[in-house]
Design a protein around this motif. Structure first.
Motif, PDB file in Angstrom:
ATOM      1  N   VAL B 129      -1.021  -4.256   7.385  1.00 15.40           N
ATOM      2  CA  VAL B 129      -1.291  -2.961   6.661  1.00 15.40           C
ATOM      3  C   VAL B 129      -2.149  -2.574   8.708  1.00 15.40           C
ATOM      4  N   HIS B 130      -2.823  -2.961   9.228  1.00 17.74           N
ATOM      5  CA  HIS B 130      -3.357  -3.082  10.554  1.00 17.74           C
ATOM      6  C   HIS B 130      -2.654  -2.938  11.523  1.00 17.74           C
ATOM      7  N   ASP B 131      -1.714  -3.698  11.442  1.00 19.21           N
ATOM      8  CA  ASP B 131      -1.253  -4.205  12.579  1.00 19.21           C
ATOM      9  C   ASP B 131       0.329  -2.927  12.483  1.00 19.21           C
ATOM     10  N   TYR B 132       0.925  -2.526  11.896  1.00 20.82           N
ATOM     11  CA  TYR B 132       1.899  -1.850  11.689  1.00 20.82           C
ATOM     12  C   TYR B 132       1.334  -0.322  11.335  1.00 20.82           C
ATOM     13  N   GLY B 133      -0.325   0.128  11.338  1.00 18.94           N
ATOM     14  CA  GLY B 133       0.142   1.041  10.869  1.00 18.94           C
ATOM     15  C   GLY B 133       0.608   1.953   9.154  1.00 18.94           C
ATOM     16  N   ILE B 134       0.721   0.796   8.425  1.00 21.16           N
ATOM     17  CA  ILE B 134       1.030   1.444   7.115  1.00 21.16           C
ATOM     18  C   ILE B 134      -0.038   2.360   6.043  1.00 21.16           C
ATOM     19  N   GLU B 135       0.923   3.441   6.410  1.00 21.75           N
ATOM     20  CA  GLU B 135      -0.426   4.298   5.482  1.00 21.75           C
ATOM     21  C   GLU B 135      -0.736   3.878   3.979  1.00 21.75           C
ATOM     22  N   ALA B 136      -0.103   3.291   3.001  1.00 22.03           N
ATOM     23  CA  ALA B 136      -0.374   2.514   1.760  1.00 22.03           C
ATOM     24  C   ALA B 136       0.663   1.746   1.330  1.00 22.03           C
ATOM     25  N   LEU B 137      -0.239   1.299   0.561  1.00 25.16           N
ATOM     26  CA  LEU B 137       0.617  -0.125  -0.342  1.00 25.16           C
ATOM     27  C   LEU B 137       0.993   1.027  -1.770  1.00 25.16           C
ATOM     28  N   LEU B 138       2.278   0.794  -2.025  1.00 29.93           N
ATOM     29  CA  LEU B 138       3.368   0.638  -3.188  1.00 29.93           C
ATOM     30  C   LEU B 138       2.989  -1.216  -4.236  1.00 29.93           C
ATOM     31  N   LEU B 139       2.648  -1.289  -5.212  1.00 26.13           N
ATOM     32  CA  LEU B 139       2.655  -2.470  -5.913  1.00 26.13           C
ATOM     33  C   LEU B 139       3.149  -2.689  -6.967  1.00 26.13           C
ATOM     34  N   LEU B 140       3.934  -3.149  -6.630  1.00 21.04           N
ATOM     35  CA  LEU B 140       5.619  -3.521  -7.640  1.00 21.04           C
ATOM     36  C   LEU B 140       5.765  -4.936  -8.219  1.00 21.04           C
ATOM     37  N   SER B 141       4.286  -5.014  -8.001  1.00 21.51           N
ATOM     38  CA  SER B 141       4.425  -6.878  -8.200  1.00 21.51           C
ATOM     39  C   SER B 141       4.121  -7.150  -9.563  1.00 21.51           C
ATOM     40  N   PRO B 142       4.264  -7.631 -10.230  1.00 24.15           N
ATOM     41  CA  PRO B 142       3.682  -8.079 -12.388  1.00 24.15           C
ATOM     42  C   PRO B 142       2.451  -9.102 -11.472  1.00 24.15           C
ATOM     43  N   GLY B 143       3.016  -9.813 -10.858  1.00 19.74           N
ATOM     44  CA  GLY B 143       1.940 -11.442 -10.684  1.00 19.74           C
ATOM     45  C   GLY B 143       0.800 -11.274  -9.672  1.00 19.74           C
ATOM     46  N   LEU B 144       0.377 -10.057  -8.904  1.00 19.53           N
ATOM     47  CA  LEU B 144      -0.862 -10.503  -8.111  1.00 19.53           C
ATOM     48  C   LEU B 144      -1.731 -10.076  -9.804  1.00 19.53           C
ATOM     49  N   SER B 145      -2.738 -11.548  -8.973  1.00 23.95           N
ATOM     50  CA  SER B 145      -3.531 -11.807  -8.992  1.00 23.95           C
ATOM     51  C   SER B 145      -5.171 -10.550  -8.982  1.00 23.95           C
ATOM     52  N   ARG B 146      -6.116 -10.429 -10.658  1.00 25.05           N
ATOM     53  CA  ARG B 146      -6.883  -9.805 -10.055  1.00 25.05           C
ATOM     54  C   ARG B 146      -7.844  -9.358  -8.539  1.00 25.05           C
ATOM     55  N   ARG B 147      -8.197 -10.915  -8.347  1.00 21.69           N
ATOM     56  CA  ARG B 147      -8.541 -10.872  -6.384  1.00 21.69           C
ATOM     57  C   ARG B 147      -7.489 -10.012  -5.992  1.00 21.69           C
ATOM     58  N   PHE B 148      -6.403 -10.026  -5.500  1.00 24.05           N
ATOM     59  CA  PHE B 148      -5.900  -8.894  -5.109  1.00 24.05           C
ATOM     60  C   PHE B 148      -6.305  -7.763  -5.161  1.00 24.05           C
ATOM     61  N   VAL B 149      -5.496  -7.691  -6.315  1.00 20.15           N
ATOM     62  CA  VAL B 149      -5.715  -5.713  -6.283  1.00 20.15           C
ATOM     63  C   VAL B 149      -7.159  -5.427  -6.448  1.00 20.15           C
ATOM     64  N   GLN B 150      -8.252  -6.023  -6.460  1.00 15.37           N
ATOM     65  CA  GLN B 150      -9.547  -5.572  -6.421  1.00 15.37           C
ATOM     66  C   GLN B 150      -9.592  -5.562  -4.449  1.00 15.37           C
ATOM     67  N   GLY B 151      -9.110  -6.602  -4.069  1.00 17.30           N
ATOM     68  CA  GLY B 151      -9.548  -6.662  -2.250  1.00 17.30           C
ATOM     69  C   GLY B 151      -8.369  -4.882  -2.032  1.00 17.30           C
TER      70      GLY B 151
END
Lengths: 350, 350
Positions: B129-151
């Motif tokens: 996200v930093h490297d490319y100046g990505i503006e936002a994230l779309l989480l399309l992943s049912p398998g994301l850990s709680r840790r990830f989402v909190q991050g």
DNA sequence: CTGAAAGCGCTTACAG
DNA sequence: CTGAAAGCGCTTACAG
């Protein structure tokens, strides 16, 4: 100083800085020029090991990461590669996407997903390539028009092409199974299994993959002295496959069908059963792709494999090599068609 | 002058210029300042209609398009949104990807595909996200850990989350079906159809989608006075579903099974038939997702729909709105679970 | 091998 | 509303 105070700038700006360390800060902390920092992070740059080590140490201490957008702007190496895809109804694409993105990660390449479904012209894609400094294109789309591919070719944009495989003198990097060989294999297999009136359900007219496999199919059968025919599906969907199959059945006179894709074959399978005919006794069926679904017990489709993992990886690796050596000549990776034997084909006559 | 000679620069550089027109050239041709050109292309910028018209005319004449990388660098608006996805074996993802990319195109947003399969930590994503100046994230992943989402949450990166739907006080923009409601619907449906020993095949332990639906399922059945049980599949694959089902069958004592995904249910279906049991008479089955494959005649799975098109669009639209109005508060789009009636369920008792 | 400097193509406070 | 100028964070000929 560890606090990294940078020479007073006239105003605070937002930019993409994101509170992150910049090249300039690393240079100051390491006591070297900004150019040195840049070189330290650019493989093949003229820089001594000692200098590089010093830079890397400072960089790690500060958690520095080069901003790829800035690098792309200044040096033309954004690391972005556009994946041109369509056919989002075919699970095979997902597989390709999975393998391609994994392979890219290994090369530090970042995939931009260009959905070309519908009528995305090459010009549209070209614009995006320009707007974002995309370095290369990975064509993952079986539905691309000839016009589109020629456009890419002439534009000079680097690219690799899955779903294309002409071993002789390729005009661009490509990887795939040669459709004509797959079709011949299907035809020969039908003959060998004692089917006497094979037909083929080809993809929609206008696709680049239409003429070649149809030719391979009919030519082989002609040589074997077997009747044969080719019909088109209206799209690549199972429904289209079912309709084409129903049409074939209504006319009678066919006892085996090669489908240009597994999606088509799955639809055809349903149509055969709906018509009360038995597979593989009354009607033999061969698909093309070997989708995961084709292995489900309910489907259990005999099919010709399309090695998606190898093909995706080959294309990505080629693009990565091309990046390091722009003079690289186009190549082709041609995978052999392979019959995956399941339950929609009679066994060989003993 | 039509040839657009630019003030002599000291050296020729490559950059990403690509032979394309630049903002400076447009400014010269239009006889305005570079700032004016920039403003003409930035909605909401302070610029008179007259000036803008003049700029636009010159720009069109030259075929000018703003370089988004440069714009991103300078202004922080790259237009890039990262799609975080995993579960590349589930065709539902492809559908989501299709809808999301189409919606993005409508907003001038460009999707970067971030394959988080395996153990991609949030830190890895954050770096990109930093490297490319990505503006936002779309989480399309049912398998994301709680840790990830909190991050993601703590990082301050903008995002929207499909597969999440807590109507009350959402912590971030989210859209989805509430798993607990889907599970209750499945449980109630089994009861209504006269099944007396329902079970559930839940997703792998550790997924964020595990506890809630299991609770909804058992609680409802408890209240109805029906026995029930929950087992986990080892993954979301049909094979895992088949193994879980085989396990359930081996222990007897269940006559209906709710699967946490259609992929699981499809595997379960095969296992039931392999065991020589009849669907839906001996064993009723409800899936969750309504994949295209679930409608194939060979499968014909009763399932609870997950409105992927609406959910993908909602998330993308939210991100687009957030871009124009950073003060926007998080919202949730909660879709009602809907039973899609097919052949793996007995009909209602009359 | 190194550094100083110019430049990639845009944006945006600042001062009219 | 406009323009001149500084800046976003990097790269790369150029001249040692």
């Amino acid at each position: 100083m560890a606090d990294g105070a940078v020479g007073a700038t006239r105003r605070k700006r937002q930019g993409t800085s994101n509170g992150k360390t910049t090249l300039r800060e690393v240079a100051e902390h390491a006591g070297v020029s900004p150019a040195a920092v840049s070189r330290a992070f650019t493989p093949g740059s003229p820089i001594s090991d000692a200098l590089r080590a010093r830079v890397i140490e400072a960089a790690e201490g500060l958690g520095y990461r080069p901003n790829r957008m800035a690098a792309g702007l200044a040096g033309g190496r954004s690391g972005l590669v556009g994946i041109v895809a369509d056919g989002f109804a075919d699970p095979g694409l997902l597989d390709l996407l999975d393998h391609a993105t994994r392979a890219m990660k290994g090369h530090g390449l970042i995939p931009i997903l260009l959905n070309s479904e519908g009528q995305e012209s090459f010009e549209d894609i070209q614009r995006i390539v320009h707007d974002y400094g995309i370095e290369a294109l990975l064509l993952l789309s079986p539905g691309l028009s000839r016009r589109f591919v020629q456009g890419v070719q002439k534009s000079g944009i680097r690219y690799a092409h899955a779903f294309e495989a002409h071993s002789a003198d390729p005009a661009a990097a490509q990887a795939g199974v040669r459709d004509i060989l797959a079709a011949r294999l299907a035809a020969a297999t039908f003959a060998e299994r004692g089917y006497v009136a094979p037909a083929m359900i080809a993809g929609p007219e206008g696709t680049r993959h239409f003429r070649e496999p149809a030719n391979g199919f009919t030519t082989t059968l002609d040589r074997l002295g077997l009747p044969n025919r080719v019909v088109h599906a209206e799209s690549w969907s199972p429904d289209a496959g079912a309709r084409a199959m129903a049409g074939l059945l209504a006319q009678g006179a066919c006892d085996a069908v090669f489908c240009a894709s597994d999606t088509l074959a799955i639809g055809a399978l349903g149509a055969v059963r709906a018509a009360g005919r038995a597979v593989p006794e009354d009607i033999g069926l061969i698909g093309y792709d070997d989708l995961a679904a084709s292995a489900w017990p309910e489907i259990d489709l005999s099919t010709i494999a399309f090695p998606r993992a190898e093909i995706a990886r080959y294309c990505v690796d080629f693009l990565a090599r091309l990046r390091d050596d722009p003079s690289l000549k186009p190549e082709a990776f041609v995978a052999e068609p392979l019959l995956v034997e399941r339950s929609t084909l009679r066994s060989a006559r003993v």
